[in-house]
Design a protein around this motif. Structure first.
Motif, PDB file in Angstrom:
ATOM      1  N   UNK A  89       0.846  -1.206   0.000  1.00  0.00           N
ATOM      2  CA  UNK A  89       0.000   0.000   0.000  1.00  0.00           C
ATOM      3  C   UNK A  89       0.874   1.247   0.000  1.00  0.00           C
ATOM      4  N   UNK A  90       0.617   2.126  -0.965  1.00  0.00           N
ATOM      5  CA  UNK A  90       1.350   3.380  -1.085  1.00  0.00           C
ATOM      6  C   UNK A  90       0.388   4.525  -0.767  1.00  0.00           C
ATOM      7  N   UNK A  91       0.458   5.024   0.461  1.00  0.00           N
ATOM      8  CA  UNK A  91      -0.479   6.066   0.912  1.00  0.00           C
ATOM      9  C   UNK A  91      -0.303   7.360   0.120  1.00  0.00           C
ATOM     10  N   UNK A  92       0.926   7.728  -0.163  1.00  0.00           N
ATOM     11  CA  UNK A  92       1.174   8.955  -0.934  1.00  0.00           C
ATOM     12  C   UNK A  92       0.513   8.867  -2.310  1.00  0.00           C
ATOM     13  N   UNK A  93       0.599   7.711  -2.928  1.00  0.00           N
ATOM     14  CA  UNK A  93      -0.034   7.494  -4.229  1.00  0.00           C
ATOM     15  C   UNK A  93      -1.550   7.638  -4.127  1.00  0.00           C
ATOM     16  N   UNK A  94      -2.134   7.077  -3.050  1.00  0.00           N
ATOM     17  CA  UNK A  94      -3.586   7.180  -2.856  1.00  0.00           C
ATOM     18  C   UNK A  94      -3.998   8.636  -2.681  1.00  0.00           C
ATOM     19  N   UNK A  95      -3.230   9.391  -1.930  1.00  0.00           N
ATOM     20  CA  UNK A  95      -3.570  10.800  -1.705  1.00  0.00           C
ATOM     21  C   UNK A  95      -3.440  11.641  -2.976  1.00  0.00           C
ATOM     22  N   UNK A  96      -2.589  11.224  -3.877  1.00  0.00           N
ATOM     23  CA  UNK A  96      -2.521  11.888  -5.181  1.00  0.00           C
ATOM     24  C   UNK A  96      -3.688  11.489  -6.077  1.00  0.00           C
ATOM     25  N   UNK A  97      -4.168  10.259  -5.881  1.00  0.00           N
ATOM     26  CA  UNK A  97      -5.301   9.755  -6.675  1.00  0.00           C
ATOM     27  C   UNK A  97      -6.615  10.379  -6.230  1.00  0.00           C
ATOM     28  N   UNK A  98      -6.795  10.493  -4.914  1.00  0.00           N
ATOM     29  CA  UNK A  98      -8.041  11.015  -4.347  1.00  0.00           C
ATOM     30  C   UNK A  98      -7.979  12.551  -4.282  1.00  0.00           C
ATOM     31  N   UNK A  99      -8.570  13.195  -5.247  1.00  0.00           N
ATOM     32  CA  UNK A  99      -8.564  14.665  -5.263  1.00  0.00           C
ATOM     33  C   UNK A  99      -9.899  15.208  -4.787  1.00  0.00           C
ATOM     34  N   UNK A 100      -9.950  16.492  -4.559  1.00  0.00           N
ATOM     35  CA  UNK A 100     -11.199  17.134  -4.146  1.00  0.00           C
ATOM     36  C   UNK A 100     -12.191  17.239  -5.297  1.00  0.00           C
ATOM     37  N   UNK A 101     -11.718  17.030  -6.511  1.00  0.00           N
ATOM     38  CA  UNK A 101     -12.581  17.141  -7.692  1.00  0.00           C
ATOM     39  C   UNK A 101     -13.264  15.822  -8.046  1.00  0.00           C
ATOM     40  N   UNK A 102     -12.857  14.726  -7.391  1.00  0.00           N
ATOM     41  CA  UNK A 102     -13.427  13.414  -7.700  1.00  0.00           C
ATOM     42  C   UNK A 102     -14.154  12.839  -6.487  1.00  0.00           C
ATOM     43  N   UNK A 103     -15.047  11.881  -6.761  1.00  0.00           N
ATOM     44  CA  UNK A 103     -15.703  11.120  -5.703  1.00  0.00           C
ATOM     45  C   UNK A 103     -14.833   9.908  -5.398  1.00  0.00           C
ATOM     46  N   UNK A 104     -14.429   9.766  -4.137  1.00  0.00           N
ATOM     47  CA  UNK A 104     -13.384   8.801  -3.786  1.00  0.00           C
ATOM     48  C   UNK A 104     -13.917   7.721  -2.843  1.00  0.00           C
ATOM     49  N   UNK A 105     -13.824   6.470  -3.301  1.00  0.00           N
ATOM     50  CA  UNK A 105     -14.429   5.343  -2.595  1.00  0.00           C
ATOM     51  C   UNK A 105     -13.347   4.369  -2.136  1.00  0.00           C
ATOM     52  N   UNK A 106     -13.489   3.871  -0.897  1.00  0.00           N
ATOM     53  CA  UNK A 106     -12.593   2.844  -0.367  1.00  0.00           C
ATOM     54  C   UNK A 106     -13.401   1.573  -0.128  1.00  0.00           C
ATOM     55  N   UNK A 107     -12.886   0.448  -0.629  1.00  0.00           N
ATOM     56  CA  UNK A 107     -13.540  -0.846  -0.434  1.00  0.00           C
ATOM     57  C   UNK A 107     -12.734  -1.710   0.536  1.00  0.00           C
ATOM     58  N   UNK A 108     -13.452  -2.357   1.460  1.00  0.00           N
ATOM     59  CA  UNK A 108     -12.890  -3.399   2.311  1.00  0.00           C
ATOM     60  C   UNK A 108     -13.706  -4.674   2.095  1.00  0.00           C
ATOM     61  N   UNK A 109     -13.094  -5.810   2.369  1.00  0.00           N
ATOM     62  CA  UNK A 109     -13.815  -7.069   2.257  1.00  0.00           C
ATOM     63  C   UNK A 109     -12.864  -8.240   2.145  1.00  0.00           C
ATOM     64  N   UNK A 110     -13.435  -9.395   1.794  1.00  0.00           N
ATOM     65  CA  UNK A 110     -12.650 -10.605   1.616  1.00  0.00           C
ATOM     66  C   UNK A 110     -12.409 -10.882   0.143  1.00  0.00           C
ATOM     67  N   UNK A 111     -12.299 -12.154  -0.202  1.00  0.00           N
ATOM     68  CA  UNK A 111     -11.929 -12.513  -1.568  1.00  0.00           C
ATOM     69  C   UNK A 111     -13.007 -12.171  -2.592  1.00  0.00           C
ATOM     70  N   UNK A 112     -14.266 -12.085  -2.166  1.00  0.00           N
ATOM     71  CA  UNK A 112     -15.326 -11.702  -3.114  1.00  0.00           C
ATOM     72  C   UNK A 112     -15.077 -10.287  -3.630  1.00  0.00           C
ATOM     73  N   UNK A 113     -14.782  -9.358  -2.727  1.00  0.00           N
ATOM     74  CA  UNK A 113     -14.484  -7.987  -3.147  1.00  0.00           C
ATOM     75  C   UNK A 113     -13.085  -7.888  -3.734  1.00  0.00           C
ATOM     76  N   UNK A 114     -12.167  -8.711  -3.275  1.00  0.00           N
ATOM     77  CA  UNK A 114     -10.814  -8.716  -3.829  1.00  0.00           C
ATOM     78  C   UNK A 114     -10.829  -9.116  -5.300  1.00  0.00           C
ATOM     79  N   UNK A 115     -11.740 -10.070  -5.643  1.00  0.00           N
ATOM     80  CA  UNK A 115     -12.070 -10.316  -7.060  1.00  0.00           C
ATOM     81  C   UNK A 115     -10.856 -10.728  -7.899  1.00  0.00           C
ATOM     82  N   UNK A 116     -10.023 -11.633  -7.340  1.00  0.00           N
ATOM     83  CA  UNK A 116      -8.818 -12.049  -8.041  1.00  0.00           C
ATOM     84  C   UNK A 116      -9.100 -12.985  -9.208  1.00  0.00           C
ATOM     85  N   UNK A 117     -10.341 -13.392  -9.384  1.00  0.00           N
ATOM     86  CA  UNK A 117     -10.677 -14.257 -10.515  1.00  0.00           C
ATOM     87  C   UNK A 117     -10.637 -13.512 -11.844  1.00  0.00           C
ATOM     88  N   UNK A 118     -10.683 -12.186 -11.786  1.00  0.00           N
ATOM     89  CA  UNK A 118     -10.616 -11.422 -13.025  1.00  0.00           C
ATOM     90  C   UNK A 118      -9.194 -11.454 -13.588  1.00  0.00           C
TER      91      UNK A 118
END
Length: 361
Positions: A89-118
């Protein structure tokens, strides 16, 4: 004629080898404990581009350069607070991604949300959720295999106060609150702790024996079916009682209460939802669905009981959005008990976007 020890040893080894191969590949009880492999062509509905593994797992707008898998590689990586952990996890990268001009969503969960089958981001839950609004939304996915809400609480404390401009946090959970029980785990344990780490730490010889059972059909049958040994990796002779189910959901309820207090303190909007699994879904009658059901009934005969009771209690939780039935009548989308192909990902992505849109009005 005198028979040499070497001859007896060789014959014994050959008999064991033939028995092992026969049980593994010929016998009707030989089916591997991975229903995913029962599919003849699990990705036959995917396009060539959707199968291209040269494309990133997550789009850059969905944290593809900020949160990457790779800590575990081919072995277990255990974090003292998070449990099983495979993400850099790169927090600095996330803070550059999440700007005040965008709607910013954080997801938590297990393998269903992790979705590694894609195979790549084109069939990921986040891409299906936001692909028509890529200029407006950004997201980060902290979900990881085996994670339950207790693990997510620790990750929340570690990461969320450091991240700026969060508009909404979604906790998508369900089966991992119950999974440890079917392997003999306690109600407050997570899957990976139950299925190996606990024994590796406290009883290493038992861990090695469980590993051998997991690798050998012959030893599995002798140990489990004949001597009724309780393995932490195989759950067909383990009984799950109602009291354990209730305590598992009580643990979820407690962690949810703590998370809600933290969200209020940080002035963040947080929502909780429960995802579907095969056994919570009605109207699955395809050939592939029949394979999955047969596998579950054979290896986890208590599965129907603990899923039905556990999900019944989860649905009664205050403030929980019930998504456990959104795959009703959607045949041949499940790979196994928990995970789906791109059709399931698209349904989940669109449903999550509906929830996000309603929350951010």
């Amino acid at each position: 004629m005198k028979i040499s020890f070497k001859y007896i040893f060789l014959v014994t080894v050959l008999i064991i080898l033939f028995l092992e191969l026969g049980l593994r590949y010929v016998s009707p009880i030989s089916k591997k404990r991975d229903t995913y492999l029962n599919w003849k062509h699990p990705y036959k509905i995917y396009s060539i581009k959707e199968m291209d593994k040269k494309l990133p797992l997550r789009h850059e707008y969905h944290g593809g350069t900020c949160v990457k898998k790779g800590l575990a590689k081919d072995s277990m990586n255990w974090h003292p607070r998070f449990g099983y952990h495979d993400k850099k996890v790169n927090i600095e990268c996330i803070n550059n991604l999440f700007t005040k001009k965008t709607k910013n969503i954080v997801f938590f969960g297990g393998s269903v949300m992790n979705n590694m089958e894609t195979p790549n981001y084109l069939t990921s839950i986040e891409y299906y959720a936001f692909k028509d609004y890529m200029d407006q939304f950004r997201s980060i996915n902290f979900a990881i295999s085996g994670s339950r809400l207790s693990n997510e609480l620790s990750k929340f404390v570690e990461y969320i106060p450091k991240i700026k401009n969060i508009d909404l946090i979604i906790f998508l959970d369900g089966i991992n609150e119950l999974h440890p029980l079917k392997y003999g785990g306690k109600p407050d344990e997570d899957y990976y702790w139950t299925a190996g780490v606990k024994l590796r730490v406290h009883k290493p010889l038992y861990f090695i024996f469980d590993l051998i059972i997991d690798r050998s059909k012959l030893i599995e049958i002798v140990a489990i079916d004949i001597f009724n040994y309780k393995s932490s990796r195989i759950g067909r002779n383990i009984t799950v009682n109602l009291e354990s189910i209730e305590k598992s959901i009580e643990d979820y309820s407690y962690r949810k209460k703590v998370l809600n207090m933290l969200c209020d303190t940080l002035n963040l909007k947080c929502i909780f939802a429960i995802h579907p699994v095969f056994s919570s879904t009605e109207g699955l009658n395809s050939e592939n669905d029949a394979l999955i059901e047969s596998y579950i009934n054979k290896h986890f005969p208590n599965n129907k009981f603990y899923v039905e009771k556990g999900y019944e209690l989860l649905r009664k939780e205050n403030g929980v959005i019930d998504l456990s039935r959104i795959y009703k009548n959607k045949e041949s989308i499940f790979f196994d008990q928990d995970h789906t192909n791109k059709i399931g990902s698209e349904i989940m992505g669109k449903k999550l976007f509906e929830i996000i849109s309603a929350q951010l009005k």
